[in-house]
Design a protein around this motif. Sequence first.
Motif, PDB file in Angstrom:
ATOM      1  N   ALA A  65       5.895   6.605  -5.136  1.00 33.62           N
ATOM      2  CA  ALA A  65       5.163   5.311  -4.425  1.00 33.62           C
ATOM      3  C   ALA A  65       5.354   5.195  -3.233  1.00 33.62           C
ATOM      4  N   LEU A  66       6.228   5.768  -2.405  1.00 32.19           N
ATOM      5  CA  LEU A  66       6.747   5.606  -0.924  1.00 32.19           C
ATOM      6  C   LEU A  66       5.940   6.692  -0.139  1.00 32.19           C
ATOM      7  N   ASP A  67       5.365   6.403   1.083  1.00 32.63           N
ATOM      8  CA  ASP A  67       4.486   7.120   1.863  1.00 32.63           C
ATOM      9  C   ASP A  67       5.299   7.732   3.082  1.00 32.63           C
ATOM     10  N   GLU A  68       5.794   8.872   2.969  1.00 33.20           N
ATOM     11  CA  GLU A  68       6.716   9.358   3.954  1.00 33.20           C
ATOM     12  C   GLU A  68       6.381   9.233   5.356  1.00 33.20           C
ATOM     13  N   SER A  69       5.068   9.290   5.584  1.00 38.21           N
ATOM     14  CA  SER A  69       4.776   9.187   7.067  1.00 38.21           C
ATOM     15  C   SER A  69       4.932   7.769   7.558  1.00 38.21           C
ATOM     16  N   SER A  70       4.718   6.684   6.593  1.00 38.76           N
ATOM     17  CA  SER A  70       4.913   5.241   7.072  1.00 38.76           C
ATOM     18  C   SER A  70       6.432   5.108   7.212  1.00 38.76           C
ATOM     19  N   LEU A  71       7.358   5.697   6.136  1.00 38.57           N
ATOM     20  CA  LEU A  71       8.602   5.545   6.142  1.00 38.57           C
ATOM     21  C   LEU A  71       9.143   6.042   7.591  1.00 38.57           C
ATOM     22  N   ARG A  72       8.771   7.202   7.974  1.00 43.94           N
ATOM     23  CA  ARG A  72       8.983   7.975   9.361  1.00 43.94           C
ATOM     24  C   ARG A  72       8.940   7.167  10.526  1.00 43.94           C
ATOM     25  N   GLN A  73       7.523   6.234  10.486  1.00 43.17           N
ATOM     26  CA  GLN A  73       7.185   5.541  11.453  1.00 43.17           C
ATOM     27  C   GLN A  73       8.237   4.383  11.351  1.00 43.17           C
ATOM     28  N   GLN A  74       8.344   3.877  10.370  1.00 37.31           N
ATOM     29  CA  GLN A  74       9.281   2.592  10.561  1.00 37.31           C
ATOM     30  C   GLN A  74      10.811   3.022  10.895  1.00 37.31           C
ATOM     31  N   LEU A  75      11.302   4.293  10.461  1.00 36.64           N
ATOM     32  CA  LEU A  75      12.698   4.664  11.001  1.00 36.64           C
ATOM     33  C   LEU A  75      12.564   4.787  12.270  1.00 36.64           C
ATOM     34  N   SER A  76      11.518   5.509  12.939  1.00 33.91           N
ATOM     35  CA  SER A  76      11.509   5.851  14.175  1.00 33.91           C
ATOM     36  C   SER A  76      11.315   4.468  15.213  1.00 33.91           C
ATOM     37  N   ALA A  77      10.954   3.538  14.564  1.00 38.52           N
ATOM     38  CA  ALA A  77      10.908   2.202  15.342  1.00 38.52           C
ATOM     39  C   ALA A  77      12.231   1.537  15.394  1.00 38.52           C
TER      40      ALA A  77
END
Lengths: 246, 180
Positions: A65-77
């Motif tokens: 259910a998790l989207d890796e690209s949005s997780l990466r974006q959040q982690l980057s922030a």
Amino acid sequence: MPNINTLWRTYQNLIISAAILLFCAIGFITAVFPAVEKIQSLLSDTQQLTDDTKALTAKLTVLNALDESSLRQQLSAVISAVPTDKSLPTVFSTIEGLAAQSGVSVVSVDIEGDTALATASAAKQTPEEKMLGTRTIPFSATIEGTLDAIQHFIALAPQVRRLLRIRTFAITFPSDAKPVRISLEMDAFYQPSPTSLGKTGAAIVTLSDAEQSVISKVSQLPQVSGADMSLPPPLMGQMKPNPFAP
Amino acid sequence: MSTSEINLLKRSGNTLRTLTDLEDKLRVIAWWSLVALLAAGIILGTAFFYLSSRSDQLQSQSAQLGRQIDAQLVKEGILTSLKQRADVAKNALDAARPWGNLFPILSMIALPTQLKSISIDESAHVRLTMILGSVDDAVTVVTNMIALSGQHTIRAPQLISFVIKADGTVQMGVSFIPTL
């Protein structure tokens, strides 16, 4: 011999029945009871496997259910707010960015503490860091400007990426027309990334509402440093099977 | 031929009846035991084969799920790192005090031109040193602080120093804890 024949003829039915009973008793003792124990053990193992499969299925559902690209974006922030290492250049660039936005001039920035260590692995956490739950880089800065500009700087400092904290400050108002000078003692935050995950079957939980709120808040903070805070290469999932191998 | 010459087993009447009863009962018990043993064997055998195949199926399913989860190890690592870092960021955000809110409070105590120095320490105590034109100005400052204390805008106001100079100006030092 005649006695045996006589006995056999006399007690034939008894002997056969007793033999059958003996056979059944031996069968129960050597086969049935061990089989029951084996089946109980098998039942217990099957139940455990069922529970493990359910846990793995739940974990896989969460991951799918998790989207890796949005997780990466959040982690980057979030990494841009609290980096994985000391990232001293971003401390300086953030102070400079704050000064530029607020209209003050930076007289000096001094990093305190143990800056000789290349990584945080050997550094011990101070009691305050343990209380905060994060590692800090204490530093001091001396800023000059008008009182309004200094007010702007102090108001803006806790509201930018990278996250900063003002511990103490002292403002001196000169008697003549010289600019107001402020000496600040501040902290920047950093936290090394985890280098190990739990087992494959360990449960994972999605981001809670509180965590989403923090990530959203951090994502909305302006980035004044202008530094590239790209994600570090993934440490997990690429572990060497033999850590001593070249 | 007399009956005494016939090869017949001579028993007493009571012994014969007892033995016959015993034989009948034992025969029934033996056959029922045999039936029970066969039934137990069939039932246990069926259960064993069912549980074995179920266990094999679950092991295979578990291994497949494990492989699928291992294929998403990077995603799991990012999520773990993100959760940990979000907690750290929350701690950092909570640790930062909004000192920008101090200056409106200062403006309610004294004019900017009256301020000589402002300092805060790690326990959030603010110390002001002011140069005031007269004792009346000092009284005004104290009155303002008392009013702010009543409104819970500041706490623990204290007069640190009070010096009246020869020219009538007052150098006053106060401290308080602001409610930011």
